[in-house]
Design a protein around this motif. Structure first.
Motif, PDB file in Angstrom:
ATOM      1  N   LEU A 102      12.080 -18.463  68.289  1.00 38.05           N
ATOM      2  CA  LEU A 102      10.720 -18.139  67.865  1.00 38.05           C
ATOM      3  C   LEU A 102      10.666 -18.365  66.363  1.00 38.05           C
ATOM      4  N   SER A 103       9.586 -18.983  65.903  1.00 37.86           N
ATOM      5  CA  SER A 103       9.486 -19.237  64.468  1.00 37.86           C
ATOM      6  C   SER A 103       8.038 -19.200  64.014  1.00 37.86           C
ATOM      7  N   ALA A 104       7.866 -19.078  62.707  1.00 33.11           N
ATOM      8  CA  ALA A 104       6.518 -19.155  62.141  1.00 33.11           C
ATOM      9  C   ALA A 104       5.945 -20.533  62.409  1.00 33.11           C
ATOM     10  N   GLU A 105       6.803 -21.541  62.456  1.00 29.47           N
ATOM     11  CA  GLU A 105       6.341 -22.907  62.679  1.00 29.47           C
ATOM     12  C   GLU A 105       5.908 -23.154  64.126  1.00 29.47           C
ATOM     13  N   ASN A 106       6.734 -22.760  65.111  1.00 29.60           N
ATOM     14  CA  ASN A 106       6.373 -23.067  66.508  1.00 29.60           C
ATOM     15  C   ASN A 106       5.401 -22.050  67.113  1.00 29.60           C
ATOM     16  N   LYS A 107       5.262 -20.881  66.496  1.00 32.25           N
ATOM     17  CA  LYS A 107       4.301 -19.843  66.889  1.00 32.25           C
ATOM     18  C   LYS A 107       4.468 -19.341  68.327  1.00 32.25           C
TER      19      LYS A 107
END
Length: 182
Positions: A102-107
């Motif tokens: 999980l990342s800020a980029e892939n949301k």
């Protein structure tokens, strides 16, 4: 909003529809009607947020019944490996775990139902994690499993020399030593 089933029943990865333009982006992180329409009928009552640096492993945590918590986890900044372990004794995937970046980029978000232990490792320099829960925090119901349990054999995607774990998490029991009746 795209709802993806995982290899473990009831554990869901949610990929929101992100709308981008010259100003930035917008997306619905949570929509009760869409969740309900997809059989995800939770009443969230609290939002929690944590900030950690690379190498931190938080977990594996849960609360015992009747204070078991469902969690909707997402990352506001950075990147984590989010892990859920099925502790439902009647489940065909009892004792199995699922992990997703999980990342800020892939949301992406992970919807973890009752009956699971949860933890994450921080893969980026820092990470801010936010999660909704459907039950209050109840200290006496706190439970956990050691992050490095050999039965679960979770690959946290970190080098052993960079792992940072709280003293509290280091004394948690192993998977074979638990019996919480989910």
């Amino acid at each position: 909003m795209n709802i993806e089933k995982t290899t473990i029943k009831d554990l869901i990865v949610i990929q929101p529809s992100v709308f981008r333009d010259e100003r930035g982006y917008f997306f619905e992180a949570y929509n009760e009607a869409k969740f309900t329409a997809n059989g995800l009928d939770y009443k969230f009552i609290q939002d929690n947020q944590s900030f950690s640096k690379r190498g931190v492993i938080r977990g594996l945590h849960l609360q015992a019944n009747p204070f078991a918590q469902a969690k909707l986890v997402r990352v506001l900044e950075g990147e984590i490996l989010d892990v859920a372990v099925d502790l439902r004794k009647e489940s065909p995937t009892y004792g199995q775990h699922f992990s997703v970046v999980l990342s800020a980029e892939n949301k992406k978000q992970l919807m973890i139902p009752h009956g699971f232990a949860h933890g994450f490792s921080v893969l980026s320099a820092t990470a801010s994690v936010m999660y909704k829960v459907d039950q209050i925090y109840h200290k006496e119901s706190e439970r956990g499993i050691r992050y490095d349990d050999p039965t679960l054999n979770i690959d946290w995607q970190l080098n052993p020399d960079e792992v940072i774990v709280s003293e509290k998490d280091l004394v948690l029991p192993g998977f074979k030593d638990i019996d919480w009746g989910f």
